[in-house]
Motif scaffolding. Structure first.
Motif, PDB file in Angstrom:
ATOM      1  N   GLY A 101       0.824  -1.662  -0.282  1.00 36.52           N
ATOM      2  CA  GLY A 101       0.375  -0.342   0.172  1.00 36.52           C
ATOM      3  C   GLY A 101       0.850   0.903   0.360  1.00 36.52           C
ATOM      4  N   ALA A 102       2.075   1.832   0.425  1.00 35.81           N
ATOM      5  CA  ALA A 102       3.189   2.635  -0.358  1.00 35.81           C
ATOM      6  C   ALA A 102       3.626   3.157  -1.255  1.00 35.81           C
ATOM      7  CB  ALA A 102       4.373   2.308   0.402  1.00 35.81           C
ATOM      8  N   THR A 103       2.758   4.674  -1.244  1.00 34.12           N
ATOM      9  CA  THR A 103       2.696   5.339  -2.300  1.00 34.12           C
ATOM     10  C   THR A 103       4.252   5.944  -2.955  1.00 34.12           C
ATOM     11  OG1 THR A 103       2.077   7.059  -1.024  1.00 34.12           O
ATOM     12  CG2 THR A 103       0.162   6.030  -1.480  1.00 34.12           C
ATOM     13  N   HIS A 104       5.043   5.714  -1.327  1.00 31.39           N
ATOM     14  CA  HIS A 104       6.483   6.751  -1.625  1.00 31.39           C
ATOM     15  C   HIS A 104       7.116   5.726  -0.865  1.00 31.39           C
ATOM     16  CE1 HIS A 104       3.868   9.659  -2.698  1.00 31.39           C
ATOM     17  NE2 HIS A 104       4.579  10.067  -3.419  1.00 31.39           N
ATOM     18  N   VAL A 105       8.440   5.144  -1.395  1.00 28.31           N
ATOM     19  CA  VAL A 105       9.380   4.730  -0.456  1.00 28.31           C
ATOM     20  C   VAL A 105      10.613   5.705  -0.743  1.00 28.31           C
ATOM     21  CG1 VAL A 105      10.593   2.468   0.061  1.00 28.31           C
ATOM     22  CG2 VAL A 105       8.426   2.354  -1.445  1.00 28.31           C
ATOM     23  N   LEU A 106      11.055   5.584   1.147  1.00 26.15           N
ATOM     24  CA  LEU A 106      11.981   6.523   1.192  1.00 26.15           C
ATOM     25  C   LEU A 106      13.105   5.516   1.459  1.00 26.15           C
ATOM     26  CD1 LEU A 106      10.601   9.094   2.612  1.00 26.15           C
ATOM     27  CD2 LEU A 106      10.178   8.722   0.130  1.00 26.15           C
ATOM     28  N   ASN A 107      14.982   6.007   1.139  1.00 30.21           N
ATOM     29  CA  ASN A 107      15.853   4.815   1.049  1.00 30.21           C
ATOM     30  C   ASN A 107      16.497   6.400   2.035  1.00 30.21           C
ATOM     31  OD1 ASN A 107      17.280   3.235   1.353  1.00 30.21           O
ATOM     32  ND2 ASN A 107      18.619   3.734  -0.423  1.00 30.21           N
ATOM     33  N   ALA A 108      16.851   5.664   3.141  1.00 30.64           N
ATOM     34  CA  ALA A 108      18.187   6.763   3.286  1.00 30.64           C
ATOM     35  C   ALA A 108      19.011   5.651   4.379  1.00 30.64           C
ATOM     36  CB  ALA A 108      17.764   7.750   4.515  1.00 30.64           C
ATOM     37  N   THR A 109      19.529   4.337   4.008  1.00 28.69           N
ATOM     38  CA  THR A 109      20.912   3.498   4.498  1.00 28.69           C
ATOM     39  C   THR A 109      22.004   3.355   4.463  1.00 28.69           C
ATOM     40  OG1 THR A 109      20.141   1.830   2.795  1.00 28.69           O
ATOM     41  CG2 THR A 109      18.575   1.998   4.757  1.00 28.69           C
ATOM     42  N   ALA A 110      23.090   3.065   4.761  1.00 25.17           N
ATOM     43  CA  ALA A 110      23.531   2.713   4.671  1.00 25.17           C
ATOM     44  C   ALA A 110      24.557   1.125   5.405  1.00 25.17           C
ATOM     45  CB  ALA A 110      25.161   4.006   4.202  1.00 25.17           C
ATOM     46  N   ILE A 111      25.386   0.599   5.415  1.00 27.53           N
ATOM     47  CA  ILE A 111      25.942   0.093   5.750  1.00 27.53           C
ATOM     48  C   ILE A 111      27.023   0.111   6.163  1.00 27.53           C
ATOM     49  CG2 ILE A 111      27.164  -2.192   5.331  1.00 27.53           C
ATOM     50  CD1 ILE A 111      25.508  -2.777   2.949  1.00 27.53           C
ATOM     51  N   ASP A 112      27.070   0.396   7.720  1.00 23.37           N
ATOM     52  CA  ASP A 112      27.887   0.447   8.992  1.00 23.37           C
ATOM     53  C   ASP A 112      29.249   1.304   8.776  1.00 23.37           C
ATOM     54  OD1 ASP A 112      29.991   0.305  10.983  1.00 23.37           O
ATOM     55  OD2 ASP A 112      30.482  -1.852  10.408  1.00 23.37           O
ATOM     56  N   ARG A 113      28.696   2.608   8.342  1.00 24.53           N
ATOM     57  CA  ARG A 113      28.688   3.612   7.042  1.00 24.53           C
ATOM     58  C   ARG A 113      29.557   4.236   7.266  1.00 24.53           C
ATOM     59  NH1 ARG A 113      27.692   7.232   3.241  1.00 24.53           N
ATOM     60  NH2 ARG A 113      28.572   9.505   3.536  1.00 24.53           N
ATOM     61  N   MET A 114      30.055   4.307   8.932  1.00 28.37           N
ATOM     62  CA  MET A 114      31.427   5.018   9.161  1.00 28.37           C
ATOM     63  C   MET A 114      32.359   4.228   9.306  1.00 28.37           C
ATOM     64  SD  MET A 114      31.010   8.596   9.005  1.00 28.37           S
ATOM     65  CE  MET A 114      29.949   9.336   8.716  1.00 28.37           C
ATOM     66  N   ARG A 115      32.386   2.968   9.932  1.00 26.46           N
ATOM     67  CA  ARG A 115      33.628   2.241   9.843  1.00 26.46           C
ATOM     68  C   ARG A 115      34.089   1.707   8.904  1.00 26.46           C
ATOM     69  NH1 ARG A 115      34.667  -3.148   9.649  1.00 26.46           N
ATOM     70  NH2 ARG A 115      32.091  -3.395   9.174  1.00 26.46           N
ATOM     71  N   LEU A 116      33.264   0.858   8.019  1.00 24.65           N
ATOM     72  CA  LEU A 116      32.841   1.017   6.143  1.00 24.65           C
ATOM     73  C   LEU A 116      34.301   2.152   5.798  1.00 24.65           C
ATOM     74  CD1 LEU A 116      30.711  -1.872   5.563  1.00 24.65           C
ATOM     75  CD2 LEU A 116      32.937  -1.765   6.201  1.00 24.65           C
TER      76      LEU A 116
END
Length: 429
Positions: free
Chosen positions: A78-93
């Protein structure tokens, strides 16, 4: 037409970005009656952001429903909008992405969107993003996928080529460029309009105009820039003088794509301030916790629009408002006619109920297009390496990258970073 949204926000535990989105959704745009589903793998961060969202919505007097889940698939129907603001273990990698190439003599300004760092950010991020998108294709195929995560150009390019979702990337870089221009012109930012085209973090301002009169401000900028403090963004200004247009969005970002980018740091390998970032994040979390506990006062700026365009795109597509958005990252298909069609470019967009419509400003000046074409080839190879989990293609992407000046260093960096990122690298298609 449905005028309420179901907005699924993946990576909602990000305190700073979550606050930015809430500010715009509740204090700038009409999204009343909508449901916002916050998704994150960290239940503590998720609970914090849900509490903050409810507090801000109440302060704004906006009727929205805020839900939370750690189960992405449960959120999507049912989503009209899907927002992505992810990162994998951002600072360490990210730190590995910067420090390991540096150890082998490769100079990067940031190690995030270009050079070896940009390659491995792509290698580990695309499989995760394709997991999200495959779920969207299955569970809410009509939703608009709005990406805020880096590396923006490579994510949008990969999805444009290999996925069946509507996608747009959003970045504040063009506003940073406007701020730089305003600083030199000694004018308020709001009095200046800019139009740009190019690659994410490597756009070029084709027009700089007075908001009230439409007068061309480039002649005045060239006059004032000539005598401005030489310590202010020297790399971008060198490019401005050489190519005749203003590049976005600051020396560190621009320098990621250039063999001479390290000159932006005065010849020193400075890199990103990881310690400062960690300190600011901790201070901000403490501030949020204080406000939520009632022991700290809410800053006034928390109730003011941020100037970012995520909520504006949601509102425009939801209410069919046909709004011009200054900049969006889109699959090219001719929007910039003298760059490859199968590339992600950043251009103005129009958003309405029919989706996202790129606005072509025509071809870039030929020398600028040739400069960007070098980076375009790097990005295309990096995407192919990531979606096919190919170490061979990854090496080729390094060997055509202008930041890489040694085959021995390229191979050594590839081996080390491949082992670190091995848990996340897998074929996407």
């Amino acid at each position: 037409m449905c005028n309420t949204a179901k907005i699924v926000f993946i990576g909602a535990g990000s305190a700073s970005f979550g606050l930015t989105l809430f500010r715009d959704m509740f204090f700038a745009e009409n999204l009343r009656g909508s449901t916002v589903v916050l998704v994150d793998t960290d239940p503590v961060a998720l609970a914090r952001m849900a509490a903050l969202g409810r507090l801000l919505a109440a302060k704004a007097g906006v009727d929205v429903t805020i839900e939370t889940t750690t189960d992405r698939r449960a959120a999507l129907p049912g989503a009209t909008h899907v927002l992505n603001a992810t990162a994998i273990d951002r600072m360490r990698l990210w730190r590995h992405d910067y420090e390991i190439p540096k150890k082998h003599g490769i100079r990067q300004t940031l190690g995030e969107n270009g050079g070896p760092g940009g390659l491995f950010f792509t290698m580990r991020t695309l499989p995760m993003v394709f997991d999200f998108v495959h779920d969207v294709e299955e569970l809410c195929p009509d939703a608009l996928f709005v990406n805020f995560s880096n590396p923006e150009s490579r994510i949008v390019m990969a999805l444009g080529k290999y996925a069946k979702v509507r996608v747009v990337g959003l970045c504040e870089g063009i506003f940073g460029a406007r701020s730089q221009v305003a600083h030199i012109l000694e004018r308020p930012e709001a009095t200046i309009d800019v139009w740009g085209a190019g690659l994410n973090h490597f756009q070029w301002l084709l027009d700089i105009r007075d908001h009230a009169t439409g007068a061309d401000l480039y002649p005045l900028l060239r006059e004032k820039e000539a005598t401005h403090d030489p310590a202010f963004i020297p790399l971008d200004r060198t490019l401005f003088r050489a190519f005749g247009l203003w590049p976005t969005c600051g020396d560190s970002h621009t320098g990621e794509f250039l063999a001479y980018g390290w000159e932006a740091d005065g010849g020193e390998d400075v890199g990103y301030d990881f310690a400062g970032d960690a300190r600011m994040r901790e201070e901000f979390r403490a501030q949020v916790d204080g406000v939520l506990a009632g022991t700290g006062e809410m800053p006034d700026w928390w109730t003011m629009p941020s100037g970012e365009r995520g909520a504006a795109v949601i509102a425009a597509t939801l209410h069919n408002e046909r709004r011009v958005i200054e900049s969006g990252v889109v699959y090219n298909r001719g929007a910039v006619p003298n760059l490859p069609a199968d590339l992600a470019v950043e251009v103005p967009i129009v958003a309405d109920a029919a989706g996202i419509h790129p606005v072509s400003l025509g071809p870039l000046p030929d020398p600028i297009a040739k400069l960007l074409a070098v980076q375009a080839s790097v990005q295309q190879l990096a995407v192919e390496a990531a979606v096919h989990a190919s170490k061979e293609l990854a090496l080729e992407a390094l060997l055509i990258d202008p930041v890489v000046a040694s085959t021995a260093a390229a191979k050594a960096v590839l081996d080390e970073l491949w082992e670190i990122d091995r848990p996340y690298i897998r074929a996407c298609v």
